[in-house]
Design a protein around this motif. Structure first.
Motif, short mmCIF file in Angstrom:
data_model
loop_
_atom_site.label_atom_id
_atom_site.label_comp_id
_atom_site.label_asym_id
_atom_site.label_seq_id
_atom_site.Cartn_x
_atom_site.Cartn_y
_atom_site.Cartn_z
N LEU A 282 12.21 102.89 -41.70
CA LEU A 282 12.99 102.04 -42.60
C LEU A 282 12.57 100.58 -42.49
CD1 LEU A 282 16.52 103.61 -42.05
CD2 LEU A 282 15.15 103.71 -44.13
N ALA A 283 12.38 100.09 -41.29
CA ALA A 283 11.96 98.69 -41.11
C ALA A 283 10.61 98.45 -41.77
CB ALA A 283 11.92 98.34 -39.63
N ASN A 284 9.69 99.38 -41.61
CA ASN A 284 8.37 99.24 -42.24
C ASN A 284 8.47 99.26 -43.76
OD1 ASN A 284 7.03 99.01 -39.79
ND2 ASN A 284 6.51 101.17 -39.70
N GLU A 285 9.38 100.08 -44.29
CA GLU A 285 9.58 100.12 -45.75
C GLU A 285 10.12 98.78 -46.25
OE1 GLU A 285 12.00 103.55 -46.53
OE2 GLU A 285 10.36 104.93 -46.08
N ILE A 286 11.00 98.18 -45.49
CA ILE A 286 11.51 96.85 -45.86
C ILE A 286 10.36 95.85 -45.85
CG2 ILE A 286 13.02 94.95 -45.17
CD1 ILE A 286 14.87 97.18 -43.97
N ALA A 287 9.53 95.90 -44.82
CA ALA A 287 8.42 94.95 -44.69
C ALA A 287 7.48 95.02 -45.88
CB ALA A 287 7.66 95.21 -43.40
N VAL A 288 7.23 96.21 -46.38
CA VAL A 288 6.33 96.37 -47.54
C VAL A 288 6.82 95.53 -48.71
CG1 VAL A 288 5.54 98.04 -49.28
CG2 VAL A 288 5.42 98.61 -46.86
N GLN A 289 8.13 95.42 -48.87
CA GLN A 289 8.70 94.68 -49.98
C GLN A 289 8.45 93.16 -49.87
OE1 GLN A 289 9.90 96.54 -52.49
NE2 GLN A 289 9.32 98.22 -51.14
N PHE A 290 8.07 92.71 -48.68
CA PHE A 290 7.89 91.27 -48.45
C PHE A 290 6.44 90.88 -48.15
CE2 PHE A 290 12.37 92.06 -47.54
CZ PHE A 290 12.95 91.10 -48.34
N HIS A 291 5.52 91.80 -48.25
CA HIS A 291 4.11 91.49 -47.93
C HIS A 291 3.52 90.41 -48.83
CE1 HIS A 291 2.66 95.11 -45.33
NE2 HIS A 291 3.71 94.50 -44.80
N HIS A 292 4.07 90.21 -50.00
CA HIS A 292 3.54 89.21 -50.93
C HIS A 292 3.95 87.79 -50.55
CE1 HIS A 292 7.61 89.87 -52.42
NE2 HIS A 292 7.53 88.68 -52.99
N ARG A 293 4.90 87.65 -49.63
CA ARG A 293 5.39 86.33 -49.23
C ARG A 293 4.66 85.85 -47.98
NH1 ARG A 293 11.86 86.85 -49.57
NH2 ARG A 293 11.74 84.63 -49.12
N PRO A 294 4.66 84.54 -47.73
CA PRO A 294 4.07 84.03 -46.48
C PRO A 294 4.74 84.72 -45.29
CG PRO A 294 4.57 82.21 -47.97
CD PRO A 294 5.17 83.45 -48.59
N ALA A 295 3.97 84.94 -44.24
CA ALA A 295 4.44 85.74 -43.10
C ALA A 295 5.74 85.22 -42.50
CB ALA A 295 3.34 85.81 -42.04
N ASP A 296 5.88 83.90 -42.36
CA ASP A 296 7.11 83.37 -41.74
C ASP A 296 8.33 83.63 -42.62
OD1 ASP A 296 6.10 81.48 -43.58
OD2 ASP A 296 6.99 79.81 -42.50
N GLU A 297 8.17 83.47 -43.95
CA GLU A 297 9.27 83.75 -44.87
C GLU A 297 9.60 85.24 -44.88
OE1 GLU A 297 8.64 82.40 -48.85
OE2 GLU A 297 8.05 80.39 -48.19
N ALA A 298 8.56 86.07 -44.86
CA ALA A 298 8.76 87.51 -44.89
C ALA A 298 9.50 87.97 -43.64
CB ALA A 298 7.41 88.23 -45.01
N ALA A 299 9.09 87.50 -42.48
CA ALA A 299 9.74 87.90 -41.23
C ALA A 299 11.20 87.46 -41.23
CB ALA A 299 8.99 87.31 -40.04
N SER A 300 11.46 86.28 -41.71
CA SER A 300 12.83 85.78 -41.78
C SER A 300 13.68 86.63 -42.72
CB SER A 300 12.84 84.32 -42.23
OG SER A 300 14.15 83.83 -42.30
N ALA A 301 13.12 87.00 -43.86
CA ALA A 301 13.84 87.83 -44.83
C ALA A 301 14.11 89.22 -44.27
CB ALA A 301 13.05 87.92 -46.13
N ILE A 302 13.15 89.78 -43.56
CA ILE A 302 13.33 91.10 -42.95
C ILE A 302 14.41 91.03 -41.87
CG2 ILE A 302 12.21 92.87 -41.53
CD1 ILE A 302 9.54 91.96 -43.01
#
Length: 71
Positions: free
Chosen positions: A11-31
């Protein structure tokens, strides 16, 4: 036979896929925010515990998100 990927990891990896288009720091924060808001405490604890011993199946963005959750 390879072991199945635990549900929280999948599930966590599926969430991460949704944020791969964003900068890594923003994506990690959103996850991290998503996990904090929508996951049961037991699910968060399980994922954090798994990440301490086995990171092989975790997306790098999930690992960074978990670092944020720990702080």
């Amino acid at each position: 036979m390879a072991s199945a990927v635990p549900a929280q990891v999948r599930l966590a990896n599926e969430i991460a896929v949704q944020f791969h288009h964003r900068p890594a720091d923003e994506a990690a924060s959103a996850i991290a925010n998503h996990i904090r808001m929508f996951w049961a405490p037991s699910m968060r604890t399980d994922l954090l515990t798994r990440a301490e011993t086995d990171t092989a199946y975790l997306d790098p963005l999930v690992l960074e998100a978990l670092r944020l959750l720990r702080n």
